[in-house]
Design a protein around this motif. Structure first.
Motif, PDB file in Angstrom:
ATOM      1  N   SER A  17      -8.740  22.183  56.144  1.00 58.26           N
ATOM      2  CA  SER A  17      -9.505  21.965  54.915  1.00 58.26           C
ATOM      3  C   SER A  17     -10.750  21.140  55.204  1.00 58.26           C
ATOM      4  O   SER A  17     -10.781  20.346  56.148  1.00 58.26           O
ATOM      5  CB  SER A  17      -8.655  21.212  53.885  1.00 58.26           C
ATOM      6  N   ARG A  67      -8.784  29.808  47.338  1.00 52.58           N
ATOM      7  CA  ARG A  67      -8.769  28.797  48.404  1.00 52.58           C
ATOM      8  C   ARG A  67      -9.809  27.700  48.210  1.00 52.58           C
ATOM      9  O   ARG A  67      -9.627  26.582  48.715  1.00 52.58           O
ATOM     10  CB  ARG A  67      -9.028  29.484  49.754  1.00 52.58           C
ATOM     11  N   GLN A  82     -14.450  22.075  47.714  1.00 49.72           N
ATOM     12  CA  GLN A  82     -13.206  21.843  48.442  1.00 49.72           C
ATOM     13  C   GLN A  82     -12.753  23.179  49.014  1.00 49.72           C
ATOM     14  O   GLN A  82     -12.544  24.137  48.270  1.00 49.72           O
ATOM     15  CB  GLN A  82     -12.141  21.272  47.515  1.00 49.72           C
ATOM     16  N   ASN A  84      -9.934  25.060  51.284  1.00 46.15           N
ATOM     17  CA  ASN A  84      -8.589  24.978  51.844  1.00 46.15           C
ATOM     18  C   ASN A  84      -8.243  26.263  52.576  1.00 46.15           C
ATOM     19  O   ASN A  84      -8.831  27.316  52.331  1.00 46.15           O
ATOM     20  CB  ASN A  84      -7.574  24.731  50.735  1.00 46.15           C
TER      21      ASN A  84
END
Length: 118
Positions: A17, A67, A82, A84
């Motif tokens: 991440s 994601r 963000q 991931n």
């Protein structure tokens, strides 16, 4: 005149991440829609996600929508991405782009590099 400063790019292993930041200055933050784009050398720039700095409305391209998450901090005039479960195909230079809801100029940042590799 706006300035957009991206940060947070790095080398990460598949499945990892990262959180990218786009700090906006020089304009009224809530007048803009902030986008993230990405580009691989030799390919066209690809739109990734956007957020309305006024209403917080969010949209994603299909390949990232389960994601990635785009958020904003009004006090810091910053938009975050963000990311991931990163995959090698997410490797790219990531750019922040601001366009106004009404008339006015649009602005690009200089980009931050994300590399996903084992």
């Amino acid at each position: 005149q706006a300035q957009l400063a991206e940060s947070g790019g790095a080398v990460v292993q598949p499945g990892g991440s990262l959180r990218l930041s786009c700090a906006v200055s020089g304009v009224t933050f809530t007048n803009y829609i902030i986008h993230w784009y990405r580009q691989i050398p030799g390919k066209e720039r690809e739109w990734v996600a956007r957020i309305g700095a006024d209403d917080g409305s969010r949209y994603y391209t299909a390949s990232v929508k389960d994601r990635f998450a785009i958020t904003k901090d009004d006090a810091k005039k910053t938009v975050y991405l963000q990311m991931n479960n990163l995959q090698p195909e997410d490797t790219a230079m990531y750019y922040c782009f601001a366009n106004p809801r009404g008339d006015g100029a649009s602005y690009w940042g200089l980009g931050t590099q994300v590399t996903v590799s084992s």
